[in-house]
Design an enzyme around this catalytic site. Structure first.
Site, PDB file in Angstrom:
ATOM      1  N   GLU B  50       0.857  -1.187   0.000  1.00  0.00           N
ATOM      2  CA  GLU B  50       0.000   0.000   0.000  1.00  0.00           C
ATOM      3  C   GLU B  50       0.891   1.235   0.000  1.00  0.00           C
ATOM      4  O   GLU B  50       1.762   1.370   0.854  1.00  0.00           O
ATOM      5  CB  GLU B  50      -0.885   0.037   1.255  1.00  0.00           C
ATOM      6  CG  GLU B  50      -1.945  -1.040   1.289  1.00  0.00           C
ATOM      7  CD  GLU B  50      -2.760  -1.019   2.592  1.00  0.00           C
ATOM      8  OE1 GLU B  50      -3.572  -1.934   2.775  1.00  0.00           O
ATOM      9  OE2 GLU B  50      -2.558  -0.100   3.416  1.00  0.00           O
ATOM     10  N   ASP B  61      -6.193   8.582  10.867  1.00  0.00           N
ATOM     11  CA  ASP B  61      -4.850   8.125  11.199  1.00  0.00           C
ATOM     12  C   ASP B  61      -4.352   8.647  12.536  1.00  0.00           C
ATOM     13  O   ASP B  61      -4.637   9.771  12.927  1.00  0.00           O
ATOM     14  CB  ASP B  61      -3.870   8.534  10.097  1.00  0.00           C
ATOM     15  CG  ASP B  61      -4.039   7.653   8.874  1.00  0.00           C
ATOM     16  OD1 ASP B  61      -3.936   6.425   9.030  1.00  0.00           O
ATOM     17  OD2 ASP B  61      -4.307   8.186   7.789  1.00  0.00           O
TER      18      ASP B  61
END
Lengths: 402, 272
Positions: B50, B61
Site C-alpha cells: 500500500e 490516522d
C-alpha cells in the site's frame, strides 16, 4: 443555472445542497451518522422535543434576543438604518448556545452520556461545556494549541464548567485540527459519544441540523422587524467562518427575493496574503465529511487560514453557503483584520457594545456599504458574540499591556 | 477481470498462507529513500504494497502516520510524485500488487478521470479511500471499477450484519477489516474479537479479508493470519522510519534497512 422555486428545501436525502455537502466519512462513523440522522428526524417530528428546546431557549439562554436599533452607528455612517440582532446577549455570550442546546437535548434523547466538541475561539466550547454542566454530561473539548494560547479566558471558563480541554497539536494547531482530533475521538468512542459540531459543516445531517437550530435567529428577526418597522429588512449582513450565525439569520429569508443577503468572510492580512476567506479565495474540495469551498494548494493539501479572529480561522465553509454562493442568492465578501479592528473600536465607542472580533468583520462591511444607502434602507447585522474574550488579542495589537 | 490483487490472493491460497500487506507513505521521509524502501519490500516478505498518498488532514490516522504524511509533504511529495513512485517501482516488479491508500480530496483536486487513467497507467491495482463510504460510491468507486482498478473497502467493528451487504456490494480485490474502533496505530487489536468478526463477515463476502490497524508484532500477525487472508502492517513501519532518522529528520543509511528488517520479522509470523 436555473433558479429553484425555493432556496429552503435542501439538503436532499443524500445530504447534498447542489454538489456540496454529503457524507465523506470513514466507515466506522457511517452507522453513527445514519443513526443520528434518524434520531434528528424523529426529534424534529416530535412536538415535545421542540417544546423542551423552546423552554430552555427562553429561560436558560435568554431568548428572544433583542433587535436593537443602532442609532449612533446609523447617524455616524449617515445612510442605511442599522439594526443589530443581539445574539451576544445570550447566555455564554454568543449564538453558539442556540445550536448546542438543540444538540445536547438530542444527545439526551439518544441516551449518549459523553459529549465531544471542537472549538476555535472557544465560544462553541464554552457553550457545550455549559450545557453539559447543566445536564451532568461528561464533556471533552478539542481546541488547537494556537487557539488555546490566544483564547485563555475561554479555556479557563470551560475548565470551570467541568470540561476537559484537550489541545490539538497536529497540523496548524487551530480549528481544523481540533475538528480532526474530535473526529478521531469519535471513531474511537462510538458507543457512548455524541459529537456536538459547532457550525453548519461536517457530514450530513450536521449542516442541516445546526442550521435548523440556529434559524431561531432569523425567525425572531423577521417577527421583530415586522413589529418595529412593519416590513422585512432590505439587507442582512453576517460574519462567516464555518457560517452558523450567518445561516441562522439568512435561512428564514432566503425566499424573500427583495432581501439582499451578504456574508462576510475573514480576509486576514488581505486576500493576496494570508486569509481565511474560503469562498472568495478557495475552491471546491472535500474535508471534514463534506464537499465545500476550501483553502488548499494545487495538490489538494489544505492550507492554513489566517484571521485575527480565532472563530473565523477555518479553511472551509458550510456546504449550504457554498451552494448559495454558486446560485448567487447570497453575496460573499470579505473584511481584513485591520478593517475588523476599526469596526470593533468604533462599535465600543458609539454603541457601548464590545463586539466579538467575528461580528466586527460583519460590521466592517456595514461601514463600507451603509453610507451609500438611503435612510429608509433597513439593514440587520448579526451581533453574534460579545468581545470580552477578545480584549487580550485587541490590547496586544494596540500595544497595550494588560 | 482479474487484477494482480486477485491473482496474488489466489496464489497464496494455493500456498495455504495469508498475505502480508505493508503500508508505507509515499515520499516518507523523501522520494528517493521511499523508493528504496518500497523496492526492497517484496524481498523482505511483503505480498501486497500500500502506497499512502499523503494528506494534511488524515482523520482516520494516528500520530505515527500523520507524522509520516507531514514528512512526505515537507519533502515535496505530491500526487504526481506518488504516481511516479508507483511507476518506478513497477518498472522493476511486474507482479506485486500495488494499492493506493489515502483520502479523497487530493484525488478530487487532481481530477477523478485523470487520476484513474494515470493510476492504471503507472501500474496501480487498487484503491483504498478512507473517507468514501458506500453512500458516496458514485464519486470514485464505480468509476474506478470501470477503469479496471479494485476498490477495497474498509469494514469495521461497527459494520453490523445489516450494513455489511451495502459495504461489500461494490468492493473488490479484498476487504480491509479495521480491527479496532479508532485510528491507525494506537490500540492493539483484541484478537478474539477479530476472529469472531472475520468469521461473521465471511457470511457476507467471498472476498479475501485482510486485517489491520494496530498490528505491530510478528506474534500478533501470526495469530491474525490463522483466521484472516491477510495482515496489514502500517504504523509500525512508519514508526520504524521515524526512529531511523537523524536529528534533523532526514533519512540515514539505516532507514530502508530498519523497515526491511521489521517486515522480514513480521513476515515470519505471517508465514509460520
Amino acid at each position: 443555472m436555473t433558479t429553484p422555486n425555493s432556496y429552503r428545501t435542501g439538503p436532499d436525502e443524500k445530504g447534498l445542497f447542489g454538489i456540496y455537502g454529503g457524507r465523506f466519512v470513514a466507515e466506522t462513523l457511517m452507522p453513527l451518522i445514519l443513526q443520528l440522522e434518524q434520531a434528528y428526524k424523529d426529534a424534529k417530528a416530535d412536538p415535545s422535543f421542540q417544546a423542551e428546546l423552546d423552554d430552555f431557549l427562553e429561560h436558560y439562554v435568554g431568548r428572544p434576543s433583542p433587535l436593537y436599533f443602532a442609532e449612533r452607528m446609523t447617524e455616524h455612517l449617515g445612510g442605511a438604518k442599522i439594526y443589530f440582532k443581539r445574539d451576544e446577549l445570550n447566555h455564554t455570550g454568543a449564538h453558539k448556545i442556540n445550536n448546542v442546546m438543540g444538540q445536547i437535548l438530542l444527545a439526551r434523547r439518544m441516551g449518549k452520556k459523553r459529549i465531544i466538541a471542537e472549538t476555535g475561539a472557544g465560544q462553541h466550547g464554552v457553550a457545550t461545556a455549559t450545557a453539559c454542566a447543566r445536564f451532568g454530561l461528561e464533556c471533552i473539548i478539542y481546541m488547537g494549541e494556537v487557539d488555546i494560547a490566544r483564547q485563555m479566558p475561554n479555556v479557563f471558563r470551560m475548565k470551570l464548567l467541568g470540561a476537559t480541554v484537550v489541545p490539538a497539536k497536529s497540523g496548524s494547531r487551530t480549528l481544523k485540527d481540533a475538528l480532526n482530533e474530535a473526529l478521531r475521538d469519535w471513531v474511537a468512542n462510538v458507543e457512548d459519544t455524541f459529537y456536538c459540531i459547532g457550525t453548519v459543516a461536517g457530514p450530513h445531517p450536521y449542516p442541516e441540523m445546526v442550521r435548523d437550530f440556529q434559524s431561531v435567529i432569523g425567525k425572531e428577526t423577521r417577527e421583530q422587524m415586522m413589529k418595529r418597522e412593519g416590513r422585512l429588512p432590505d439587507s442582512l449582513v453576517a460574519a462567516i467562518g464555518g457560517g452558523s450565525n450567518a445561516m441562522g439569520l439568512f435561512h428564514p429569508f432566503l425566499d424573500d427575493k427583495d432581501v439582499k443577503i451578504i456574508g462576510v468572510e475573514a480576509a486576514g492580512h488581505g486576500l493576496k496574503k494570508k486569509h481565511a476567506a474560503s469562498i472568495t479565495g478557495g475552491r471546491p474540495g472535500i474535508l471534514h465529511g463534506n464537499r465545500t469551498y476550501l483553502l488548499m494548494d494545487d495538490d489538494g493539501q489544505i492550507t492554513e487560514g489566517h484571521s485575527i479572529s480565532a472563530g473565523l480561522d477555518y479553511p472551509g465553509i458550510g456546504p449550504e453557503h457554498a451552494w448559495l454562493h454558486d446560485m448567487k442568492r447570497v453575496e460573499y465578501v470579505s473584511a481584513t483584520d485591520k478593517e475588523a479592528l476599526e469596526a470593533f473600536q468604533l462599535c465600543c465607542k458609539l454603541e457601548g457594545i464590545i463586539p466579538a472580533l467575528e461580528p466586527s468583520h460583519a460590521l466592517a462591511h456595514v461601514m463600507k456599504i451603509a453610507p451609500k444607502l438611503p435612510k429608509e434602507h433597513l439593514m440587520v447585522m448579526n451581533m453574534c458574540g460579545r468581545g470580552d474574550k477578545d480584549i487580550f488579542t485587541v490590547a496586544d495589537i494596540l500595544g497595550v499591556k494588560l | 477481470m482479474s487484477t494482480r490483487i486477485d491473482q496474488r490472493f489466489a496464489a497464496l491460497k494455493q500456498e495455504g498462507r495469508a498475505a502480508l500487506v505493508t503500508f508505507i507513505t509515499a515520499g516518507d521521509p523523501d522520494y528517493e529513500t521511499s523508493l528504496k524502501i518500497i523496492q526492497g519490500l517484496p524481498k523482505a516478505g511483503a505480498d501486497i504494497i500500500e502506497f499512502g498518498m499523503p494528506f494534511t488532514d488524515p482523520m482516520a490516522d494516528g500520530p505515527a502516520i500523520q507524522a509520516g504524511g507531514l514528512r512526505a509533504l515537507a519533502s515535496g511529495q505530491n500526487m504526481k510524485k506518488t504516481l511516479k513512485l508507483v511507476k518506478a517501482f513497477r518498472a522493476g516488479d511486474k507482479e506485486t500488487p500495488v494499492v493506493l491508500m489515502g483520502y479523497y480530496n487530493p484525488i478530487y483536486v487532481y481530477g477523478v478521470d485523470k487520476f484513474l487513467i494515470d493510476a492504471k497507467k503507472v501500474g496501480a491495482d487498487g484503491l483504498i479511500i478512507v473517507d468514501l463510504p458506500p453512500e458516496e460510491d458514485d464519486e470514485l468507486c464505480l468509476p474506478a471499477m470501470a477503469a479496471g482498478l479494485n476498490f477495497i473497502r474498509l469494514a469495521t467493528p461497527t459494520t453490523d450484519d445489516q450494513r455489511a451487504p451495502a459495504v461489500f456490494k461494490n468492493t473488490s480485490g479484498f476487504v480491509y477489516y479495521v480491527s479496532v474502533l479508532g485510528i491507525t496505530g494506537t490500540k492493539a487489536p483484541d484478537l478474539k474479537s477479530v476472529k469472531a468478526n472475520v468469521n461473521r463477515l465471511r457470511k457476507h463476502t467471498s472476498l479475501p479479508i485482510s486485517v489491520g490497524f494496530g498490528v505491530k508484532s510478528a506474534e500478533q500477525a501470526r495469530t491474525i493470519a490463522k483466521d484472516a487472508d491477510g495482515v496489514v502492517v502500517g504504523s509500525a513501519l512508519v514508526s520504524a522510519i521515524a526512529n531511523s532518522l537523524d536529528k534533523k529528520g532526514k533519512a540515514t543509511a539505516k532507514t530502508p534497512k530498519a523497515v526491511h528488517t521489521l517486515v522480514a520479522e513480521i513476515a515470519k509470523g505471517v508465514r509460520s
